[in-house]
Design an enzyme around this catalytic site. Structure first.
Site, mmCIF file in Angstrom:
data_model
loop_
_atom_site.group_PDB
_atom_site.id
_atom_site.type_symbol
_atom_site.label_atom_id
_atom_site.label_comp_id
_atom_site.label_asym_id
_atom_site.label_seq_id
_atom_site.Cartn_x
_atom_site.Cartn_y
_atom_site.Cartn_z
ATOM 1 N N ASP A 11 0.970 -1.147 0.382
ATOM 2 C CA ASP A 11 -0.484 -0.129 -0.208
ATOM 3 C C ASP A 11 1.144 1.086 0.318
ATOM 4 O O ASP A 11 2.468 1.194 0.425
ATOM 5 C CB ASP A 11 -0.822 0.141 1.323
ATOM 6 C CG ASP A 11 -1.542 1.449 1.342
ATOM 7 O OD1 ASP A 11 -2.305 1.503 0.530
ATOM 8 O OD2 ASP A 11 -1.857 2.115 2.357
ATOM 9 N N SER A 12 0.200 2.265 -0.140
ATOM 10 C CA SER A 12 1.183 3.320 -0.412
ATOM 11 C C SER A 12 1.092 4.265 1.034
ATOM 12 O O SER A 12 1.997 4.700 1.396
ATOM 13 C CB SER A 12 0.343 5.139 -0.536
ATOM 14 O OG SER A 12 -1.419 5.074 0.508
ATOM 15 N N TYR A 43 -0.739 7.974 -2.673
ATOM 16 C CA TYR A 43 -0.776 7.743 -3.935
ATOM 17 C C TYR A 43 -2.066 8.615 -4.425
ATOM 18 O O TYR A 43 -2.038 8.605 -5.424
ATOM 19 C CB TYR A 43 -0.715 6.405 -3.894
ATOM 20 C CG TYR A 43 0.166 5.599 -3.689
ATOM 21 C CD1 TYR A 43 1.408 6.367 -3.569
ATOM 22 C CD2 TYR A 43 0.301 4.338 -4.148
ATOM 23 C CE1 TYR A 43 2.656 5.429 -3.559
ATOM 24 C CE2 TYR A 43 1.367 3.654 -4.113
ATOM 25 C CZ TYR A 43 2.799 4.028 -4.037
ATOM 26 O OH TYR A 43 3.549 3.297 -3.633
ATOM 27 N N GLY A 44 -3.132 8.923 -3.505
ATOM 28 C CA GLY A 44 -4.609 9.395 -4.218
ATOM 29 C C GLY A 44 -4.436 10.477 -5.044
ATOM 30 O O GLY A 44 -4.866 10.491 -5.881
ATOM 31 N N CYS A 74 -3.718 -1.433 -1.930
ATOM 32 C CA CYS A 74 -4.249 0.141 -1.876
ATOM 33 C C CYS A 74 -5.223 0.107 -3.108
ATOM 34 O O CYS A 74 -5.178 -0.331 -4.144
ATOM 35 C CB CYS A 74 -3.190 0.842 -2.543
ATOM 36 S SG CYS A 74 -3.375 3.152 -2.395
ATOM 37 N N ASN A 75 -6.490 1.220 -2.684
ATOM 38 C CA ASN A 75 -7.257 1.002 -3.870
ATOM 39 C C ASN A 75 -6.783 2.472 -5.231
ATOM 40 O O ASN A 75 -6.869 1.369 -6.298
ATOM 41 C CB ASN A 75 -8.232 2.333 -3.144
ATOM 42 C CG ASN A 75 -9.436 0.732 -2.224
ATOM 43 O OD1 ASN A 75 -10.781 0.898 -3.006
ATOM 44 N ND2 ASN A 75 -9.170 1.398 -1.138
ATOM 45 N N THR A 76 -6.094 3.347 -4.566
ATOM 46 C CA THR A 76 -5.234 3.688 -6.144
ATOM 47 C C THR A 76 -4.771 3.087 -6.925
ATOM 48 O O THR A 76 -4.685 2.909 -7.808
ATOM 49 C CB THR A 76 -4.621 4.638 -4.962
ATOM 50 O OG1 THR A 76 -5.136 5.790 -4.933
ATOM 51 C CG2 THR A 76 -4.267 6.098 -6.798
ATOM 52 N N GLU A 153 -5.697 9.365 9.408
ATOM 53 C CA GLU A 153 -4.423 9.698 10.086
ATOM 54 C C GLU A 153 -4.197 10.272 10.921
ATOM 55 O O GLU A 153 -2.951 9.858 11.981
ATOM 56 C CB GLU A 153 -3.565 9.776 8.944
ATOM 57 C CG GLU A 153 -3.622 8.844 7.922
ATOM 58 C CD GLU A 153 -2.138 8.429 7.155
ATOM 59 O OE1 GLU A 153 -1.032 9.093 7.289
ATOM 60 O OE2 GLU A 153 -2.417 7.743 6.166
ATOM 61 N N CYS A 185 -11.426 3.351 -0.406
ATOM 62 C CA CYS A 185 -9.804 3.728 -0.093
ATOM 63 C C CYS A 185 -10.092 2.981 1.122
ATOM 64 O O CYS A 185 -10.703 2.744 2.350
ATOM 65 C CB CYS A 185 -9.868 4.951 0.199
ATOM 66 S SG CYS A 185 -8.911 5.731 0.776
ATOM 67 N N THR A 186 -8.237 2.463 1.219
ATOM 68 C CA THR A 186 -7.759 1.479 2.612
ATOM 69 C C THR A 186 -8.390 2.689 3.854
ATOM 70 O O THR A 186 -8.267 1.831 4.829
ATOM 71 C CB THR A 186 -6.422 1.264 2.757
ATOM 72 O OG1 THR A 186 -5.927 3.099 2.300
ATOM 73 C CG2 THR A 186 -5.981 0.258 1.600
ATOM 74 N N HIS A 187 -8.241 4.047 4.125
ATOM 75 C CA HIS A 187 -9.090 4.432 5.074
ATOM 76 C C HIS A 187 -10.159 4.583 5.169
ATOM 77 O O HIS A 187 -10.384 4.914 7.067
ATOM 78 C CB HIS A 187 -7.745 5.736 5.086
ATOM 79 C CG HIS A 187 -6.046 6.442 5.612
ATOM 80 N ND1 HIS A 187 -6.143 5.607 4.528
ATOM 81 C CD2 HIS A 187 -5.575 6.323 6.221
ATOM 82 C CE1 HIS A 187 -4.682 5.641 4.710
ATOM 83 N NE2 HIS A 187 -4.406 6.297 5.623
HETATM 84 N N1 DGL Z 1 -3.831 3.441 0.004
HETATM 85 C C1 DGL Z 1 -4.939 4.943 -0.694
HETATM 86 C C2 DGL Z 1 -6.219 4.571 -1.372
HETATM 87 O O1 DGL Z 1 -6.524 3.321 -0.967
HETATM 88 C C3 DGL Z 1 -4.703 6.309 0.330
HETATM 89 C C4 DGL Z 1 -3.735 7.079 0.904
HETATM 90 C C5 DGL Z 1 -3.168 7.846 -0.628
HETATM 91 O O2 DGL Z 1 -3.710 8.229 -1.246
HETATM 92 O O3 DGL Z 1 -1.975 7.087 -0.372
HETATM 93 O O4 DGL Z 1 -6.412 4.856 -2.513
#
Ligand code: DGL
Length: 271
Positions: A11-12, A43-44, A74-76, A153, A185-187
């Site tokens: 993940d990012s 990454y987003g 990671c979704n992105t 975060e 999104c992971t968060h």
């Molecule tokens: N992990 C990223 C996602 O799921 C979110 C955090 C980021 O923008 O890096 O898209």
């Protein structure tokens, strides 16, 4: 032998730990190596080419560590890099988008699905395409929510400012009369309580981490790669591209557990 290799996940940063948490819960015999690209997060807000390059570099690193499968937690990165990763590496690769799309389809009754995510994930239309590939009649409405990642975060899950921001993003989305909303999104699973409060009880929330862990289990079975539980306990390894201490501290909330020894790797330069 190969069955005892770990699953590689990345993940990012800390967010993918929500996916790791589910993988550990559902597949406790599987060892894992997690990579958080904390030097290059977020990454987003970055473009497709850059995310694809970062993802290939991390994939290369994880394969060198002898993983039997890659999970793009990671979704992105799933939205931008899954096809590049599949073209480059010869191991099963699971992203978070297809599982989330499947779960949304199973949940919706009206065929009107909302998706929230980073700017990159929403602009890529990856969820829309994945949901429509399963059923062309679905209507999908996306909403980028870039301020939610820093809120989570920071641990500001219940502050009035969090509610104000969530409302700003979700009220226009709810005007589309969605009955299902994908947390793309992971968060976002950490903010589920507040998201549910704002959407109300008539909107089903889809946490793609749970569904992704199920897909990982299925892929392991299909490829005959399941670990043998008799071979001893599974191990957890963690790598980051910046400050292990910070990752350990923030990540604990995402994993729901203490993170043992995190090592730092200079990912852009080690190859
Ligand atoms: N992990 C990223 C996602 O799921 C979110 C955090 C980021 O923008 O890096 O898209």
């Amino acid at each position: 032998m190969r069955n005892e290799f770990p699953i590689g996940m990345f993940d990012s940063g800390v967010g993918g730990l929500t996916v790791l948490r589910e993988v550990v819960r559902q597949l406790p015999n599987e060892s894992t190596i997690y990579f958080g690209d904390t030097a290059r997060v977020p990454y987003g807000s970055k473009s497709r080419d850059v995310i694809a390059r970062f993802s290939l570099e991390i994939g290369q690193f994880l394969l060198q560590e002898k993983v039997k499968m890659l999970v793009v937690a990671c979704n992105t990165a799933s939205a931008f890099a899954l096809s590049a990763l599949r073209a480059r590496f010869d191991v099963p690769i699971v992203g978070v988008i297809e599982p989330g799309a499947k779960a949304a389809l199973a949940a919706t009754k009206t065929g009107r699905v909302g998706v929230i995510g980073t700017e990159g994930t929403i602009e890529s239309q990856a969820y829309t395409e994945a949901i429509k590939a399963l059923d062309q009649t679905m209507e999908v409405f996306g909403q980028a929510c870039p301020l939610i990642v820093p809120l989570v975060e920071e641990g500001w899950l219940e502050k009035p400012v969090a509610e104000a921001i969530v409302k700003e993003y979700l009220l226009p989305l709810l005007e589309n009369r969605i009955d299902t909303m994908v947390l793309g999104c992971t968060h976002y699973p950490l903010l589920k309580g507040l998201l549910a409060k704002v959407t109300g009880p008539d909107v089903r929330l889809i946490d793609s981490a749970e569904e992704t862990a199920r897909s990982v289990g299925r892929a392991l079975r299909e490829h005959h790669l399941e670990a043998d539980s008799e071979r001893g306990p599974a191990f957890r390894q963690f790598y980051v591209s910046d400050a292990p201490e910070k990752f350990e501290k923030t990540g604990r909330r995402f994993l729901g557990d203490v993170i043992p020894s995190v090592k730092r790797v200079d990912i852009g330069t080690w190859m």
